[in-house]
Design an enzyme around this catalytic site. Sequence first.
Site, short mmCIF file in Angstrom:
data_model
loop_
_atom_site.label_atom_id
_atom_site.label_comp_id
_atom_site.label_asym_id
_atom_site.label_seq_id
_atom_site.Cartn_x
_atom_site.Cartn_y
_atom_site.Cartn_z
NE ARG A 18 -4.19 -1.65 1.52
CZ ARG A 18 -4.30 -2.92 1.13
NH1 ARG A 18 -3.47 -3.41 0.26
NH2 ARG A 18 -5.26 -3.70 1.64
CE1 TYR A 23 5.61 5.20 5.57
CE2 TYR A 23 3.42 4.84 4.65
CZ TYR A 23 4.24 5.42 5.60
OH TYR A 23 3.71 6.21 6.58
CG HIS A 100 10.98 7.53 11.34
ND1 HIS A 100 9.93 6.84 11.89
CD2 HIS A 100 11.68 8.05 12.37
CE1 HIS A 100 9.99 6.97 13.21
NE2 HIS A 100 11.04 7.69 13.52
O1 CA2 Z 1 8.20 6.78 7.84
C1 CA2 Z 1 8.11 5.85 8.64
O2 CA2 Z 1 8.82 4.84 8.59
C2 CA2 Z 1 7.03 5.88 9.72
O3 CA2 Z 1 7.58 5.34 10.91
C3 CA2 Z 1 5.90 5.00 9.21
C4 CA2 Z 1 4.66 5.03 10.10
C5 CA2 Z 1 4.25 6.44 10.41
O4 CA2 Z 1 3.17 6.44 11.34
C6 CA2 Z 1 5.39 7.27 10.99
O5 CA2 Z 1 4.94 8.58 11.21
C7 CA2 Z 1 6.56 7.29 10.02
C8 CA2 Z 1 3.51 4.33 9.42
C9 CA2 Z 1 3.80 2.94 8.97
C10 CA2 Z 1 2.76 2.53 7.99
O6 CA2 Z 1 3.36 1.62 7.11
C11 CA2 Z 1 2.71 1.35 5.95
C12 CA2 Z 1 3.46 0.76 4.97
C13 CA2 Z 1 2.87 0.48 3.75
C14 CA2 Z 1 1.54 0.75 3.57
C15 CA2 Z 1 0.79 1.32 4.56
C16 CA2 Z 1 1.37 1.62 5.78
#
Ligand code: CA2
Length: 144
Positions: A18, A23, A100
């Site tokens: 997603r 990401y 991150h």
């Molecule tokens: O940028 C990052 O790695 C975060 O730690 C990711 C978190 C977010 O809440 C932080 O603020 C920053 C969210 C992870 C969600 O991961 C996903 C990966 C693929 C698809 C949907 C969500």
Amino acid sequence: MRQILLLNGPNLNLLGQRQPEIYGRETLADVVAACTKLAQGFGLSLVAHQSNREYELIDWIHHARGQAAGLIINPGAFTHTSVALLDALNAFEAPVIEVHISNIHKRESFRHHSYVSLRAEGVIAGCGVQGYELAVQRLARLIG
Ligand code: CA2
């Protein structure tokens, strides 16, 4: 072999499935495989876990005490909320690198503060999933 622990928090199991515009397209399994290979080149073994549950992340940090030579953590959204995770990390004696995938400082203001950064030796943000490999390199240098 000296061991490092790689922890990923909530929703990071969806990596590569997603929101690729934020990401990327690589899966968590791809990330773990790349980091394991890189770590082995430094004479380090790597153990990786992901959980959507705060207490599981805390338990893994507790178990790593006296076991792991260093810790890489992407705490996901717990970054911005969890004093409990910070407390667990404060009880862990070896170096911690916070990762991150996105640049949290370029995003919503609620992502700008990190409790985990109060403990981390280093923070890598906005380098995509390459940030995990940079963290392995940094930990290898710190562990020596
Ligand atoms: O940028 C990052 O790695 C975060 O730690 C990711 C978190 C977010 O809440 C932080 O603020 C920053 C969210 C992870 C969600 O991961 C996903 C990966 C693929 C698809 C949907 C969500």
